[in-house]
Scaffold this motif. Structure first.
Motif, mmCIF file in Angstrom:
data_model
loop_
_atom_site.group_PDB
_atom_site.id
_atom_site.type_symbol
_atom_site.label_atom_id
_atom_site.label_comp_id
_atom_site.label_asym_id
_atom_site.label_seq_id
_atom_site.Cartn_x
_atom_site.Cartn_y
_atom_site.Cartn_z
ATOM 1 N N ALA A 27 0.825 -1.396 -0.056
ATOM 2 C CA ALA A 27 -0.068 -0.037 0.071
ATOM 3 C C ALA A 27 0.909 1.159 0.061
ATOM 4 C CB ALA A 27 -1.021 -0.126 1.176
ATOM 5 N N LYS A 28 0.699 1.986 -0.884
ATOM 6 C CA LYS A 28 1.535 3.221 -1.081
ATOM 7 C C LYS A 28 0.693 4.339 -0.417
ATOM 8 C CE LYS A 28 3.897 1.839 -5.123
ATOM 9 N NZ LYS A 28 5.102 1.350 -4.326
ATOM 10 N N ILE A 29 1.624 5.223 -0.030
ATOM 11 C CA ILE A 29 1.007 6.557 0.871
ATOM 12 C C ILE A 29 0.235 7.275 -0.109
ATOM 13 C CG2 ILE A 29 1.783 8.691 1.687
ATOM 14 C CD1 ILE A 29 4.178 7.553 2.863
ATOM 15 N N GLY A 30 -1.075 7.748 0.647
ATOM 16 C CA GLY A 30 -1.827 8.454 -0.198
ATOM 17 C C GLY A 30 -2.816 7.900 -1.101
ATOM 18 N N GLU A 31 -2.587 6.406 -1.003
ATOM 19 C CA GLU A 31 -3.634 5.544 -2.106
ATOM 20 C C GLU A 31 -4.813 4.878 -1.325
ATOM 21 O OE1 GLU A 31 -0.649 5.206 -6.194
ATOM 22 O OE2 GLU A 31 -1.328 3.609 -5.033
ATOM 23 N N VAL A 32 -5.779 4.323 -2.037
ATOM 24 C CA VAL A 32 -6.670 3.502 -1.519
ATOM 25 C C VAL A 32 -6.077 2.102 -2.306
ATOM 26 C CG1 VAL A 32 -8.973 2.693 -1.348
ATOM 27 C CG2 VAL A 32 -8.463 4.867 -1.335
ATOM 28 N N SER A 33 -5.659 1.109 -1.574
ATOM 29 C CA SER A 33 -5.460 -0.316 -2.040
ATOM 30 C C SER A 33 -6.542 -1.176 -1.844
ATOM 31 C CB SER A 33 -4.035 -0.679 -1.367
ATOM 32 O OG SER A 33 -3.132 0.106 -1.494
ATOM 33 N N VAL A 34 -7.328 -2.029 -2.725
ATOM 34 C CA VAL A 34 -8.378 -2.733 -2.351
ATOM 35 C C VAL A 34 -7.967 -4.121 -2.478
ATOM 36 C CG1 VAL A 34 -10.767 -3.059 -3.046
ATOM 37 C CG2 VAL A 34 -9.835 -0.789 -3.560
ATOM 38 N N LEU A 156 -2.434 5.037 8.599
ATOM 39 C CA LEU A 156 -2.961 3.956 7.565
ATOM 40 C C LEU A 156 -4.372 3.638 8.329
ATOM 41 C CD1 LEU A 156 -2.952 1.779 5.303
ATOM 42 C CD2 LEU A 156 -1.877 0.146 6.962
ATOM 43 N N LEU A 157 -5.353 3.441 7.565
ATOM 44 C CA LEU A 157 -6.794 2.927 7.756
ATOM 45 C C LEU A 157 -7.034 1.715 7.103
ATOM 46 C CD1 LEU A 157 -9.168 6.112 8.005
ATOM 47 C CD2 LEU A 157 -8.041 4.959 9.961
ATOM 48 N N LEU A 158 -7.252 0.344 7.803
ATOM 49 C CA LEU A 158 -7.837 -0.734 7.256
ATOM 50 C C LEU A 158 -9.441 -0.696 7.438
ATOM 51 C CD1 LEU A 158 -5.354 -3.181 9.069
ATOM 52 C CD2 LEU A 158 -4.987 -1.862 6.938
ATOM 53 N N ILE A 159 -10.210 -0.767 6.214
ATOM 54 C CA ILE A 159 -11.744 -0.669 6.240
ATOM 55 C C ILE A 159 -12.098 -1.991 5.742
ATOM 56 C CG2 ILE A 159 -13.488 0.950 5.663
ATOM 57 C CD1 ILE A 159 -11.837 3.221 5.542
ATOM 58 N N MET A 175 -18.425 6.384 -0.057
ATOM 59 C CA MET A 175 -17.484 6.469 -0.878
ATOM 60 C C MET A 175 -16.939 8.051 -1.263
ATOM 61 S SD MET A 175 -19.336 4.587 -4.283
ATOM 62 C CE MET A 175 -18.078 5.454 -5.389
ATOM 63 N N GLU A 176 -17.766 8.997 -0.925
ATOM 64 C CA GLU A 176 -17.145 10.266 -0.974
ATOM 65 C C GLU A 176 -16.198 10.583 0.363
ATOM 66 O OE1 GLU A 176 -20.732 12.688 -1.125
ATOM 67 O OE2 GLU A 176 -21.143 12.171 -3.031
ATOM 68 N N ALA A 177 -16.696 9.866 1.481
ATOM 69 C CA ALA A 177 -16.019 10.225 2.699
ATOM 70 C C ALA A 177 -14.710 9.448 2.657
ATOM 71 C CB ALA A 177 -16.704 9.785 4.076
ATOM 72 N N ILE A 178 -14.492 8.253 2.145
ATOM 73 C CA ILE A 178 -13.092 7.650 1.774
ATOM 74 C C ILE A 178 -12.390 8.292 0.730
ATOM 75 C CG2 ILE A 178 -12.142 5.453 0.895
ATOM 76 C CD1 ILE A 178 -14.487 3.896 2.045
ATOM 77 N N THR A 179 -12.995 8.890 -0.365
ATOM 78 C CA THR A 179 -12.201 9.815 -1.319
ATOM 79 C C THR A 179 -11.502 10.923 -0.563
ATOM 80 O OG1 THR A 179 -13.800 9.054 -3.045
ATOM 81 C CG2 THR A 179 -12.403 10.948 -3.478
ATOM 82 N N GLU A 180 -12.390 11.397 0.275
ATOM 83 C CA GLU A 180 -11.692 12.699 1.234
ATOM 84 C C GLU A 180 -10.955 12.214 2.300
ATOM 85 O OE1 GLU A 180 -11.561 16.694 1.961
ATOM 86 O OE2 GLU A 180 -12.732 15.637 0.365
ATOM 87 N N MET A 181 -11.080 11.206 2.773
ATOM 88 C CA MET A 181 -10.095 10.680 3.821
ATOM 89 C C MET A 181 -8.757 10.345 3.081
ATOM 90 S SD MET A 181 -12.378 8.204 6.121
ATOM 91 C CE MET A 181 -13.451 8.662 7.380
ATOM 92 N N LYS A 182 -8.570 9.875 2.171
ATOM 93 C CA LYS A 182 -7.213 9.474 1.477
ATOM 94 C C LYS A 182 -6.544 10.732 0.951
ATOM 95 C CE LYS A 182 -7.973 8.966 -3.616
ATOM 96 N NZ LYS A 182 -7.824 7.918 -4.749
ATOM 97 N N LYS A 183 -7.189 11.858 1.204
ATOM 98 C CA LYS A 183 -6.196 13.089 1.202
ATOM 99 C C LYS A 183 -5.303 13.319 2.358
ATOM 100 C CE LYS A 183 -9.651 15.981 -1.482
ATOM 101 N NZ LYS A 183 -10.457 17.029 -1.393
ATOM 102 N N SER A 184 -5.465 12.781 3.586
ATOM 103 C CA SER A 184 -4.694 12.705 4.670
ATOM 104 C C SER A 184 -4.349 11.417 5.233
ATOM 105 C CB SER A 184 -5.590 13.595 5.628
ATOM 106 O OG SER A 184 -6.701 13.076 6.047
ATOM 107 N N THR A 185 -4.647 10.521 4.458
ATOM 108 C CA THR A 185 -4.208 9.120 4.969
ATOM 109 C C THR A 185 -4.243 7.870 4.086
ATOM 110 O OG1 THR A 185 -4.500 7.524 7.025
ATOM 111 C CG2 THR A 185 -6.465 8.246 5.705
#
Length: 235
Positions: A27-34, A156-159, A175-185
């Motif tokens: 998992a790279k910094i600032g990304e969402v890894s699914v 890092l957040l594990l969801i 979805m909108e919240a996760i998109t916003e959250m990834k700006k800072s984690t």
């Protein structure tokens, strides 16, 4: 881009059962890894193994260049990993406010600023601030679970399965919240809803029978009908 989390050749046993049999992903910094795969593939166990809840019996988990494979769950959390479990993990007999307070590792100005920020993402929580969490709707409970994890300074957040059982309109909010959250984690997301996963994920890892079978950029998976049909049952 800098790698924040590495899961290298991880195996996990639960009792006599060999659940994870070779999980590898970054998992790279600032990304969402699914993490994607069918039910029972090992996705939830992968998150639990990262958190030390089902410790790895082989392989390594590296977080922020530190080996956390053998650390206790509380130590892992204190290093800056937040976890939103599939069952949400909230306290139903506590109010929304009390749930947030209990979740704060440190009560300081920064934590309260993050709390205000997350209440802007989830205005329903502010509306029901004094209400027992057990009386919230399923979607509101999911919002609270995510807010509790985000209130700390987590790198890092594990969801796990945030869209499970939610109405489409609530999924859009999540979805909108996760998109916003990834700006800072950085986020590692387990998600069965491929439409949601494909819209917010930067990278993917396909897990099948406890093993990593494929990984790459989400845009490539969207175009790969064979992989989606074989490992996700969609096409």
């Amino acid at each position: 881009m800098t790698t924040l989390l590495k899961v290298e050749g991880v195996h996990t046993h639960i009792g006599q059962y060999h659940i994870l049999q070779g999980i590898n992903f970054e998992a790279k910094i600032g990304e969402v890894s699914v993490l994607l795969g069918r039910n029972g593939a090992g996705k939830t166990t992968t998150l639990k193994t990262i958190m030390g809840l089902t410790p790895a019996t082989k392989g390594r988990v590296i977080f922020n260049e530190q080996d956390i494979t053998r650390k206790a769950t509380y130590e892992i959390a204190n290093l800056g990993i937040g976890y939103v479990p599939e069952d949400q993990g909230i306290f139903g007999d506590l109010t929304v406010e009390e749930n947030m307070k209990v979740a704060m590792r440190v009560e300081n100005e920064a934590a309260f600023k993050r709390q205000e920020y997350v209440l802007e993402l989830f205005p329903d929580l502010k509306k029901f601030w004094k209400k027992d969490a057990g009386h919230l709707s399923g979607g509101q409970k999911q919002m609270l679970a995510m807010a509790r994890a985000f209130v700390n300074d987590s790198k890092l957040l594990l969801i796990d399965e945030p869209s499970k059982g939610l109405a489409p309109i609530v999924i859009e909010t999540v979805m909108e919240a996760i998109t916003e959250m990834k700006k800072s984690t950085t986020i590692v997301l387990v998600e069965q809803n491929f439409i949601m996963a494909s819209r917010i994920g930067n990278t993917y890892t396909l897990i099948d029978d406890g093993e990593t079978v494929h990984s790459g950029i989400m845009e490539d998976l969207i175009q790969n009908e064979e992989l989606k049909r074989k490992y996700l049952g969609i096409g």
